[in-house]
Design an enzyme around this catalytic site. Structure first.
Site, PDB file in Angstrom:
ATOM      1  N   GLY A 131       0.818  -1.211   0.000  1.00 39.05           N
ATOM      2  CA  GLY A 131       0.000   0.000   0.000  1.00 39.05           C
ATOM      3  C   GLY A 131       0.849   1.256   0.000  1.00 39.05           C
ATOM      4  CB  ALA A 132       1.975   3.866   1.339  1.00 37.82           C
ATOM      5  CG  HIS A 161       3.322   0.998  -5.407  1.00 37.29           C
ATOM      6  ND1 HIS A 161       3.531   2.075  -4.578  1.00 37.29           N
ATOM      7  CD2 HIS A 161       3.926  -0.063  -4.815  1.00 37.29           C
ATOM      8  CE1 HIS A 161       4.217   1.674  -3.524  1.00 37.29           C
ATOM      9  NE2 HIS A 161       4.468   0.388  -3.640  1.00 37.29           N
ATOM     10  N   GLY A 192       8.916  -4.629  -8.350  1.00 39.33           N
ATOM     11  CA  GLY A 192       9.797  -3.548  -8.775  1.00 39.33           C
ATOM     12  C   GLY A 192      11.266  -3.884  -8.603  1.00 39.33           C
ATOM     13  CD  GLU A 193      14.748  -4.060 -13.096  1.00 40.07           C
ATOM     14  OE1 GLU A 193      15.382  -2.977 -13.190  1.00 40.07           O
ATOM     15  OE2 GLU A 193      14.737  -4.914 -13.994  1.00 40.07           O
ATOM     16  CD  GLN A 242      10.828  -7.385  -1.808  1.00 36.62           C
ATOM     17  OE1 GLN A 242      10.801  -7.095  -0.627  1.00 36.62           O
ATOM     18  NE2 GLN A 242      10.035  -6.800  -2.698  1.00 36.62           N
ATOM     19  CB  SER A 298       5.647   3.649   0.614  1.00 35.43           C
ATOM     20  OG  SER A 298       4.985   3.053  -0.482  1.00 35.43           O
ATOM     21  NE  ARG A 299      10.353   1.670   5.398  1.00 37.64           N
ATOM     22  CZ  ARG A 299      10.118   0.430   5.011  1.00 37.64           C
ATOM     23  NH1 ARG A 299      10.277   0.109   3.737  1.00 37.64           N
ATOM     24  NH2 ARG A 299       9.704  -0.492   5.870  1.00 37.64           N
TER      25      ARG A 299
END
Length: 285
Positions: free
Chosen positions: A35-36, A41, A152-153, A158, A191-192
């Site tokens: 989210g956010a 996104h 996402g890259e 991850q 988002s951060r």
């Protein structure tokens, strides 16, 4: 006016939707998020749309991937705004489960990882993070049974962890990486980023700038250690607390000594105040 994207919160509702769409002969795309949502996104939804007829977006702030001193409690939760944004890109369904739906009482299973999850990058600073990511992603891939899932890259380690997870566990969903979207000054969308003070937001562009300069120097023949060391020094001088800035093999995350070692990626994580930023770029001409 954007159509409102329908929301479901139960796994059986998600599976009913997928069964109905498959019966109609449609391909299913999945975009897992916490989210956010921002433009980065939404670009993942667009990428999934290129490979599927229907796109499901999951919104779930996963407690299992946060360490004890991390920002789970204050991580931004903006479901209504997220759903409105998803309407602008015509997402077909939002799966927004409660924590109890994903981790019901008695839940006692987790994924244990090696390979790219133990590359001494993010895992050095967040030792339980990728186990939490892999556990929830394995559940979401199993729940949705999508044909393709897009990540996402920006979270490059991850992405490689998830690709290995799907391969090693014979998960049929194709895992696709989508390019990082950036602000006009080069800062990777995240988002951060909303946590950054005005002053820190101005300085944040230096992360991408220092990495880009290191890549240029490596391509000119500069020693890799010298180039990455200079980038770390520049970031420290700009007020960052650097966790790592390293050159790694783009497919395995193994350390590299020269361009002859294979495709190369620069990966970095650094703090500005209380906000931790991560980024990566390919080293290529």
């Amino acid at each position: 006016m954007n159509a409102k994207t329908p929301i479901v919160g139960a796994v059986d509702e998600l599976r009913r939707y997928v069964r109905a769409r498959r019966a109609a002969g449609e391909r299913i795309g999945l975009v897992p998020t916490m989210g956010a949502l921002h433009a980065g996104h939404l670009s993942l939804v667009d990428a999934a749309r290129q490979a599927a007829d229907r796109v499901i977006v999951t919104i779930f702030v996963n407690p299992a991937q946060f360490g004890p001193n991390e920002d789970f409690a204050r991580y931004p939760r903006t479901l209504a705004a997220d759903v409105e944004k998803l309407g602008s890109v015509a997402a077909d369904l939002v799966f927004a489960p409660a924590v109890e739906e994903i981790y019901p009482p008695g839940f006692s299973t987790k994924v244990v990882l090696e390979g790219p999850a133990t590359a001494d990058l993010e895992d050095r600073f967040r030792p339980t993070h990728f186990s939490g990511v892999a556990t929830v992603v394995a559940k979401l891939l199993n729940q949705a049974q999508a044909d393709v899932a897009v990540f996402g890259e920006k979270d490059y380690q991850q992405l490689l962890v998830i690709k290995r997870l799907a391969r090693d566990l014979d998960i049929a969903t194709e895992i696709v990486g989508a390019p990082t979207l950036r602000e006009a000054d080069g800062l990777a969308m995240s988002s951060r980023n909303v946590y950054l003070s005005r002053e820190d937001r101005e300085r944040a562009k230096e992360l991408h700038g220092a990495m880009s300069e290191a890549a240029r120097q490596i391509l000119k023949g500069e020693n890799i250690g010298a180039a990455t060391g200079a980038a770390r020094d520049a970031l420290t001088a700009a007020g960052f607390e650097v966790d790592y800035l390293e050159a790694r093999h783009a497919q395995t995350l193994a350390p590299v000594a020269s361009l002859a070692d294979g495709p190369m990626r620069l990966l970095a994580a650094a703090k500005l105040g209380a906000t931790r930023l991560i980024d990566n770029i390919a080293v290529q001409s």
